[in-house]
Design an enzyme around this catalytic site. Sequence first.
Site, PDB file in Angstrom:
ATOM      1  N   ASP A   1       0.588  -1.362  -0.076  1.00  0.00           N
ATOM      2  CA  ASP A   1       0.114   0.320   0.191  1.00  0.00           C
ATOM      3  C   ASP A   1       1.039   1.280  -0.014  1.00  0.00           C
ATOM      4  O   ASP A   1       1.969   1.252   1.113  1.00  0.00           O
ATOM      5  CB  ASP A   1      -1.184  -0.026   0.949  1.00  0.00           C
TER       6      ASP A   1
ATOM      7  N   HIS B   1      -7.553   5.541   0.025  1.00  0.00           N
ATOM      8  CA  HIS B   1      -8.494   5.525   1.463  1.00  0.00           C
ATOM      9  C   HIS B   1      -7.996   5.516   2.694  1.00  0.00           C
ATOM     10  O   HIS B   1      -6.578   5.302   2.756  1.00  0.00           O
ATOM     11  CB  HIS B   1      -8.910   3.863   1.336  1.00  0.00           C
TER      12      HIS B   1
ATOM     13  N   ASP C   1      -7.827  -3.850  10.049  1.00  0.00           N
ATOM     14  CA  ASP C   1      -6.588  -3.232   9.875  1.00  0.00           C
ATOM     15  C   ASP C   1      -5.659  -2.882  10.997  1.00  0.00           C
ATOM     16  O   ASP C   1      -5.992  -3.050  12.568  1.00  0.00           O
ATOM     17  CB  ASP C   1      -7.591  -2.119   9.808  1.00  0.00           C
TER      18      ASP C   1
ATOM     19  N   GLU D   1     -11.462  -0.759  -2.938  1.00  0.00           N
ATOM     20  CA  GLU D   1     -12.307  -1.486  -3.641  1.00  0.00           C
ATOM     21  C   GLU D   1     -13.088  -0.327  -4.190  1.00  0.00           C
ATOM     22  O   GLU D   1     -13.817   0.177  -3.748  1.00  0.00           O
ATOM     23  CB  GLU D   1     -12.884  -2.264  -2.655  1.00  0.00           C
TER      24      GLU D   1
ATOM     25  N   HIS E   1     -20.519 -11.808  -0.785  1.00  0.00           N
ATOM     26  CA  HIS E   1     -21.487 -13.110  -0.718  1.00  0.00           C
ATOM     27  C   HIS E   1     -22.356 -13.981   0.094  1.00  0.00           C
ATOM     28  O   HIS E   1     -22.718 -14.423  -0.181  1.00  0.00           O
ATOM     29  CB  HIS E   1     -19.784 -14.544  -0.685  1.00  0.00           C
TER      30      HIS E   1
ATOM     31  N   GLU F   1      -7.036 -12.967  -5.099  1.00  0.00           N
ATOM     32  CA  GLU F   1      -7.092 -13.203  -3.543  1.00  0.00           C
ATOM     33  C   GLU F   1      -7.284 -14.016  -2.321  1.00  0.00           C
ATOM     34  O   GLU F   1      -8.759 -13.692  -2.896  1.00  0.00           O
ATOM     35  CB  GLU F   1      -6.290 -11.532  -3.013  1.00  0.00           C
ATOM     36  N   ASN F   2      -7.202 -14.108  -1.688  1.00  0.00           N
ATOM     37  CA  ASN F   2      -7.957 -14.874  -0.498  1.00  0.00           C
ATOM     38  C   ASN F   2      -8.632 -13.699   0.362  1.00  0.00           C
ATOM     39  O   ASN F   2      -8.105 -13.028   0.467  1.00  0.00           O
ATOM     40  CB  ASN F   2      -7.582 -15.796   0.686  1.00  0.00           C
ATOM     41  N   ALA F   3      -9.560 -13.912   1.382  1.00  0.00           N
ATOM     42  CA  ALA F   3     -10.073 -12.938   1.427  1.00  0.00           C
ATOM     43  C   ALA F   3      -9.926 -12.874   3.805  1.00  0.00           C
ATOM     44  O   ALA F   3      -9.567 -11.710   3.919  1.00  0.00           O
ATOM     45  CB  ALA F   3     -11.654 -13.171   2.501  1.00  0.00           C
TER      46      ALA F   3
ATOM     47  N   ARG G   1      -1.020 -12.732   4.272  1.00  0.00           N
ATOM     48  CA  ARG G   1      -0.266 -11.444   4.206  1.00  0.00           C
ATOM     49  C   ARG G   1       0.745 -12.133   4.928  1.00  0.00           C
ATOM     50  O   ARG G   1       0.420 -13.184   5.537  1.00  0.00           O
ATOM     51  CB  ARG G   1      -0.967 -10.459   4.760  1.00  0.00           C
TER      52      ARG G   1
END
Length: 580
Positions: free
Chosen positions: A154, A194, A202, A286, A404, A484-486, A522
């Site tokens: 980022d 953002h 976070d 996003e 989802h 990517e994975n959530a 991550r």
Amino acid sequence: MAMSLPHQIGAISGSPLAADAGGVSGEAPSSATVSAVWRVPVATNLRVSVQKTGMEMDRVSPSPPLSPVRGGLRPDLSVAAQALMSAPVTTEDVQDREYVVGGVSHKEDKKGVPVYVMMPLDSVTWNHTVNRKKAMNASLQALKSAGVEGIMMDVWWGLVEGEKPGEYNWGGYSELLEMAKKHGLKVQAVMSFHQCGGNVGDSCTIPLPKWVVEEIDKDPDLAYTDQWGRRNYEYLSLGCDTLPALKGRTPVQCYSDFMRAFRDTFEHLLGDTIVEIQVGMGPAGELRYPSYPEQDGTWKFPGIGAFQCYDKYMISSLKAAAEAIGKPEWGSTGPTDAGHYNNWPEDTNFFRKEGGGWNTPYGEFFLSWYSQMLIDHGERILQSAKSLFENKGVKISVKIAGIHWHYGTRSHAPELTAGYYNTRFRDGYLPIAQMLARHGAVFNFTCIEMRDHEQPQDALCAPEKLVRQVALATQEAQVPLAGENALPRYDDYAHEQILQASALDIDGNSADREMCAFTYLRMNPDLFQPDNWRRFVAFVKKMKEGKDVHRCWEQVEREAEHFVHVTQPLVQEAAVALMH
């Protein structure tokens, strides 16, 4: 005294070993088992878990496959890495891919799906230095040794242009990029316009630039607003995109100037080390509205969220749209019967399946306007990004949220409040994919690791069906799809699901198509736990081999186990410097 690998490299997360810089603060350490990975956290609402499922809020985006560089590793580590990652390759294994970036066609003879790893959110400090530099260096070397293609980072607006408009401090980022280059890792740079902080994952707080917040304080309508007057400081309202509300500049001009300054500062790395620019377009980076904010407990999974169109600039646009079709009475407000953040669809008149307002002429008008405003926002920023990075050898990508929950209902309420006009009767992702296609951008999507049966059935969650719909939309629009994975997952079930989804075998028709990249969330202490590390190394190898290479997991994991055994002392030796 020698310390374990997780403790040595674990300092990279900036938190105790039990916490995950990419996951949820207060969560217990993950283990190799699924049950441990999905443990209920303390005082936290997970958006994606067996109990609570949804979106990780702080992500960066994947990048195109490029040939790996072996430079930057110790010779002995490099030899071990090459031995692990080299697999027999036949002519049939190699796919000829073509991408269009800034109007220029780039062909790459590359098989498989390259894996990138997300960096900690606080990789650069408020003092504009690399955070925990020795740990970072050791960890990057470990990732490279495992065959990882690159990293994503980022680049925070609030850090770089935090004090004064037009004054950019790239300190820390210059050093981190050079560190990645030294290790032969590619970089996906995320233009993070953002706020970081207040949502799942976070691990630190980085607000919008100080001078931007001052302007919002003067004019609160620059912030997204719900029907109860709650303001959201995560990202500027798209309603003011073209208004000179920020010290004489429009928000889009500010984003453009930031990207131009980044390009000019790091032009020598573009196309070589920096291979992708992900353009932040909303909360969590996003392209969506902040319809499900978790800060202060406003939203909890699996609530439907709330429309974010009540600042004066959005209402002004809605009014004009209503008058243009001869229905001025539709322009004074958004739906007033759409419930609250934590309602379920059937709790509301607007989203209920029988006779719901979403499926009426008014509902169709409002949802068309609301979703088109989001697409227009993306279009404006992409036009700028495309012109700035044209012929620079980098791809441009945009992140789309994987919402989802309640996907199995007719109205798809959480998607609607987020700005995706996707219902049982309408494809909301094709128009987004077509917009990205117009600018040669990559469609980056999440929740790739999730399976339908792992989710709460009463909320009608269907991540697999959602991923399939997105894959079909990108196929029709001819847009590259990245994933990517959530949430952090280290188990083979998640890895196998990612492998299956990234192959893009839709209805048995692969069309020689795979995801262009996968981003792993991550870099954190748990990743370097011996069992997790072994599984991760095997996963990276399987992804790089591609879907046409059929070898059993056991064989790949045996190779990975040997690799981990050979290289672990080397990685430990590099990481022990953290303790001095």
